[in-house]
Design a protein around this motif. Sequence first.
Motif, PDB file in Angstrom:
ATOM      1  N   HIS A   1       0.671  -1.339  -0.111  1.00  0.00           N
ATOM      2  CA  HIS A   1       0.015  -0.430  -0.293  1.00  0.00           C
ATOM      3  C   HIS A   1       1.092   1.035  -0.144  1.00  0.00           C
ATOM      4  N   GLY A   2       0.525   2.188  -0.706  1.00  0.00           N
ATOM      5  CA  GLY A   2       1.223   3.216  -0.810  1.00  0.00           C
ATOM      6  C   GLY A   2       2.186   3.509  -2.208  1.00  0.00           C
ATOM      7  N   SER A   3       2.418   2.032  -2.999  1.00  0.00           N
ATOM      8  CA  SER A   3       3.575   2.750  -3.451  1.00  0.00           C
ATOM      9  C   SER A   3       2.773   2.497  -4.996  1.00  0.00           C
ATOM     10  N   SER A   4       1.342   1.903  -5.197  1.00  0.00           N
ATOM     11  CA  SER A   4       0.465   2.358  -6.406  1.00  0.00           C
ATOM     12  C   SER A   4       1.444   3.631  -7.012  1.00  0.00           C
ATOM     13  N   GLY A   5       1.496   2.813  -8.745  1.00  0.00           N
ATOM     14  CA  GLY A   5       1.978   4.144  -9.332  1.00  0.00           C
ATOM     15  C   GLY A   5       3.792   4.466  -9.718  1.00  0.00           C
ATOM     16  N   SER A   6       4.500   3.472  -8.431  1.00  0.00           N
ATOM     17  CA  SER A   6       5.936   3.433  -8.604  1.00  0.00           C
ATOM     18  C   SER A   6       6.414   3.029 -10.444  1.00  0.00           C
ATOM     19  N   PRO A   7       6.914   3.596 -10.451  1.00  0.00           N
ATOM     20  CA  PRO A   7       7.913   2.916 -11.965  1.00  0.00           C
ATOM     21  C   PRO A   7       9.089   1.590 -11.513  1.00  0.00           C
ATOM     22  N   VAL A   8       8.605   1.150 -12.634  1.00  0.00           N
ATOM     23  CA  VAL A   8       9.176  -0.527 -12.747  1.00  0.00           C
ATOM     24  C   VAL A   8      10.718  -0.110 -13.693  1.00  0.00           C
TER      25      VAL A   8
END
Length: 316
Positions: A248-255
């Motif tokens: 939770h909170g990391s949604s939208g992180s670049p991979v």
Amino acid sequence: MAESSRLHYPPSECEVIPDSEEVLRILCDEFKDLLEELQEQKNLKNKSHVQNFFREEFDKSVEDFLEVKKVKVLMNLSNSVCQIRTSEGSARGTGFLLFNRFILTNAHVIGFGNSKVFNPAEFTAVFGYEDLDQNGTKHVPIKHLKFSFHGKDEKGNHLDYALLELNSADEISGCPELLHHYKNNSPNNKSQICIVGHPGTGVKKMETCFVIGKENRQEAQFIHIMRLQNVKEEWDENQITYDSCFFHGSSGSPVFDVDCKLIGIHTGGYVYKGEGGKTRSVMEYAYAMQPTLDYIKAQARIKGHIDLLHQLRNHT
């Protein structure tokens, strides 16, 4: 090696995980068959061969992001990662500077799908949140929501994105535009990826983890004792699955892949209820960038945003 120069670690007592007897029994029952299958597939003759196989596989897996030059590249790219917060200051997720003054995040981060109309004044992008005292952070207002989509496109790909336009990019002029570092790549099974984001609504973090290929997803479910209905039907070609602690909170992180190229947007995981009702995740996933970029370009074309379309075409 001389006895005096050896490192000695004091023995530690192993604590039994509560209510783990059934899980242990299942794993022990399956171990022999799994080991025999591995030996047959990899032509491993004895125990020593098996140990060497796992040692070599581990060495190959962990070395990808150990090179100093790659660490330096990722540290620079991480400057473009921001935390999406509400106007009250609560964290909602992660985003990153895609190009110009546009940041990309997941649609569900900004509450896409709610009946309430998106209000840019309710959100802000916070860059440089790397310490709890928040020194050096830059709070950049969001001007408006450019495009967003949550669901399946006409090709059956799952998409979950929101392209947000910042009020100004002057404060983050030194941050790299990650679209310049984009690559249409599908990592192979057991290859490494790197995620940069704000897990747990906290400071910016970086994690490297292993890709779980399509052929190993069912196995991964079993290993983690996934107590859900079969989710195989939800998988599609647009997903990159892996084992990560970014929840939770990391949604939208670049991979990023092993070449430090942007390949996906971290979106979610397959969850179950753990002890005390706490939500746990078995396997996490990102949506590949290419279908997302294709859909953004289609929306730009339909709505007549020629300048935006031109910028996207130049980088993809």
